[in-house]
Design an enzyme around this catalytic site. Structure first.
Site, mmCIF file in Angstrom:
data_model
loop_
_atom_site.group_PDB
_atom_site.id
_atom_site.type_symbol
_atom_site.label_atom_id
_atom_site.label_comp_id
_atom_site.label_asym_id
_atom_site.label_seq_id
_atom_site.Cartn_x
_atom_site.Cartn_y
_atom_site.Cartn_z
ATOM 1 N N GLY A 188 10.225 -50.482 15.474
ATOM 2 C CA GLY A 188 10.923 -49.348 16.066
ATOM 3 C C GLY A 188 10.029 -48.546 16.993
ATOM 4 O O GLY A 188 10.055 -47.317 16.982
ATOM 5 N N ALA A 189 9.265 -49.251 17.834
ATOM 6 C CA ALA A 189 8.163 -48.589 18.549
ATOM 7 C C ALA A 189 8.428 -48.353 20.027
ATOM 8 O O ALA A 189 7.517 -48.016 20.762
ATOM 9 C CB ALA A 189 6.886 -49.407 18.389
ATOM 10 N N ARG B 174 10.072 -45.945 21.357
ATOM 11 C CA ARG B 174 10.126 -44.524 21.687
ATOM 12 C C ARG B 174 9.868 -43.707 20.422
ATOM 13 O O ARG B 174 9.660 -44.251 19.343
ATOM 14 C CB ARG B 174 11.508 -44.159 22.255
ATOM 15 C CG ARG B 174 12.642 -44.373 21.260
ATOM 16 C CD ARG B 174 14.000 -44.050 21.853
ATOM 17 N NE ARG B 174 15.066 -44.192 20.852
ATOM 18 C CZ ARG B 174 16.356 -44.003 21.093
ATOM 19 N NH1 ARG B 174 16.752 -43.701 22.321
ATOM 20 N NH2 ARG B 174 17.248 -44.122 20.133
ATOM 21 N N ASN C 40 8.403 -48.428 10.654
ATOM 22 C CA ASN C 40 8.977 -47.223 11.239
ATOM 23 C C ASN C 40 10.457 -47.378 11.572
ATOM 24 O O ASN C 40 11.203 -46.401 11.555
ATOM 25 C CB ASN C 40 8.203 -46.853 12.508
ATOM 26 C CG ASN C 40 8.890 -45.754 13.295
ATOM 27 O OD1 ASN C 40 8.965 -44.609 12.863
ATOM 28 N ND2 ASN C 40 9.437 -46.115 14.444
ATOM 29 N N SER D 198 11.370 -40.365 4.654
ATOM 30 C CA SER D 198 11.981 -39.114 5.093
ATOM 31 C C SER D 198 11.822 -38.086 3.989
ATOM 32 O O SER D 198 11.670 -38.446 2.811
ATOM 33 C CB SER D 198 13.478 -39.330 5.375
ATOM 34 O OG SER D 198 14.161 -38.097 5.531
ATOM 35 N N TYR E 95 22.077 -42.182 3.825
ATOM 36 C CA TYR E 95 20.717 -42.142 4.365
ATOM 37 C C TYR E 95 19.735 -41.776 3.259
ATOM 38 O O TYR E 95 18.684 -42.393 3.120
ATOM 39 C CB TYR E 95 20.663 -41.131 5.506
ATOM 40 C CG TYR E 95 19.298 -40.979 6.138
ATOM 41 C CD1 TYR E 95 18.827 -41.923 7.039
ATOM 42 C CD2 TYR E 95 18.498 -39.877 5.861
ATOM 43 C CE1 TYR E 95 17.583 -41.780 7.640
ATOM 44 C CE2 TYR E 95 17.258 -39.731 6.452
ATOM 45 C CZ TYR E 95 16.807 -40.678 7.347
ATOM 46 O OH TYR E 95 15.571 -40.528 7.932
ATOM 47 N N LYS F 139 16.528 -44.106 1.835
ATOM 48 C CA LYS F 139 15.144 -43.653 1.922
ATOM 49 C C LYS F 139 14.521 -43.426 0.543
ATOM 50 O O LYS F 139 13.320 -43.670 0.355
ATOM 51 C CB LYS F 139 15.058 -42.372 2.765
ATOM 52 C CG LYS F 139 15.393 -42.584 4.233
ATOM 53 C CD LYS F 139 14.397 -43.509 4.926
ATOM 54 C CE LYS F 139 14.617 -43.592 6.414
ATOM 55 N NZ LYS F 139 13.610 -44.416 7.118
ATOM 56 N N ILE G 240 11.546 -33.508 12.507
ATOM 57 C CA ILE G 240 10.757 -33.992 13.624
ATOM 58 C C ILE G 240 11.653 -34.055 14.860
ATOM 59 O O ILE G 240 12.762 -34.599 14.808
ATOM 60 C CB ILE G 240 10.170 -35.385 13.343
ATOM 61 C CG1 ILE G 240 9.440 -35.396 11.985
ATOM 62 C CG2 ILE G 240 9.248 -35.806 14.472
ATOM 63 C CD1 ILE G 240 8.260 -34.456 11.881
#
Length: 256
Positions: free
Chosen positions: A11-12, A14, A89, A147, A160, A164, A193
């Site tokens: 997942g890199a 962005r 990620n 998370s 979600y 997690k 974030i």
């Protein structure tokens, strides 16, 4: 095998993944970045890796597709000859926040397949390859981004939270299994974030932050997470494994 350490970051293209790739490059790593789309954004990330002294490569794959894992990990060894760090990620947020009594099964499957199942089996593939490369080489790590919702209940995004919180247990399980192989496992729990993923709720949580939701009165940045990942990947905590590290401005602190 090259002397320079190598990291794989999922997942890199962005956000947190890009910032992590940059931080690892600045720390002396070559970096294989992975994402499932947007080659233009991936090329920008590769350019940033090069500017920070690292060599970067991009491999397009969806971690929810388990058949993509072996070729993805194989690319790290083909391109660089070794693998020292996996950063899990890649992940997705719930499509629509709402009453958990209305949560649809297909949304459960989507979040579990990407956030949990895909990450579990990619970690398995990396662990097998690392052990085959060297059964007990110290200094290797697998860092998983979960998370604050691994511990904090948010009923409006229940699926979600489930994905997690289960992933938090995955980190602990692998930590015990891989400790003797010299592979340290860490979980990073980001708080609020500022990324594309949180853009839709930015105004809502900005107001909450102003009212004291987080002791540190600001949004976190992708660089805050990236700094923590790079520290762990370079051995900042050599006698530690399996622990969760909160990068959240104090969000998860219990307060009266």
């Amino acid at each position: 095998m090259t002397e320079k350490k190598v990291a794989l970051v999922t997942g890199a293209r962005r956000g947190i993944g890009r910032a992590t790739a940059y931080a690892l490059a600045a720390a002396g790593f070559n970096v294989l970045i992975n994402d499932r789309c947007e080659r233009r954004e991936a090329e920008e990330t590769l350019s940033g890796i090069a500017k920070r002294g690292g060599r970067g490569e991009f491999y397009e794959a969806d971690i929810a597709d388990l058949n993509s894992h072996a070729p993805l990990v194989g690319e790290a060894y083909r391109s660089f000859g070794r693998l020292d760090c996996l950063v899990n990620n890649a992940g997705v947020q719930i499509a629509v926040r709402g009453d958990m009594l209305d949560a649809p099964p297909e949304e459960f499957d989507r979040l579990i397949n990407i956030n949990l199942k895909g990450t579990f089996f990619l970690t398995q593939e990396v662990a097998r390859r690392m052990i085959a490369e060297d059964p007990c080489r110290e200094g290797r790590s697998i860092v998983t981004i979960t998370s604050a919702n691994a511990a904090m209940v948010s009923p409006e995004k229940s699926l979600y939270c489930i994905s997690k919180s289960a992933l938090s247990m995955v980190v602990q399980l692998y930590a015990v299994r891989l400790a003797k192989a010299g592979i340290a496992l860490f979980e990073i729990r980001p708080g609020l974030i500022a990324t594309d993923m949180t853009a839709a709720v930015h105004d809502f949580y900005s107001a909450q932050i102003e009212r004291g939701l987080t002791p540190m009165p600001r949004w976190g940045t992708p660089e805050d997470i990236a700094t923590a990942v790079a520290s762990l990947a370079t051995g900042a905590l050599p006698y530690s494994t399996g622990h969760a590290i909160d990068i959240d401005g104090g969000l998860l602190l219990s307060r009266l």
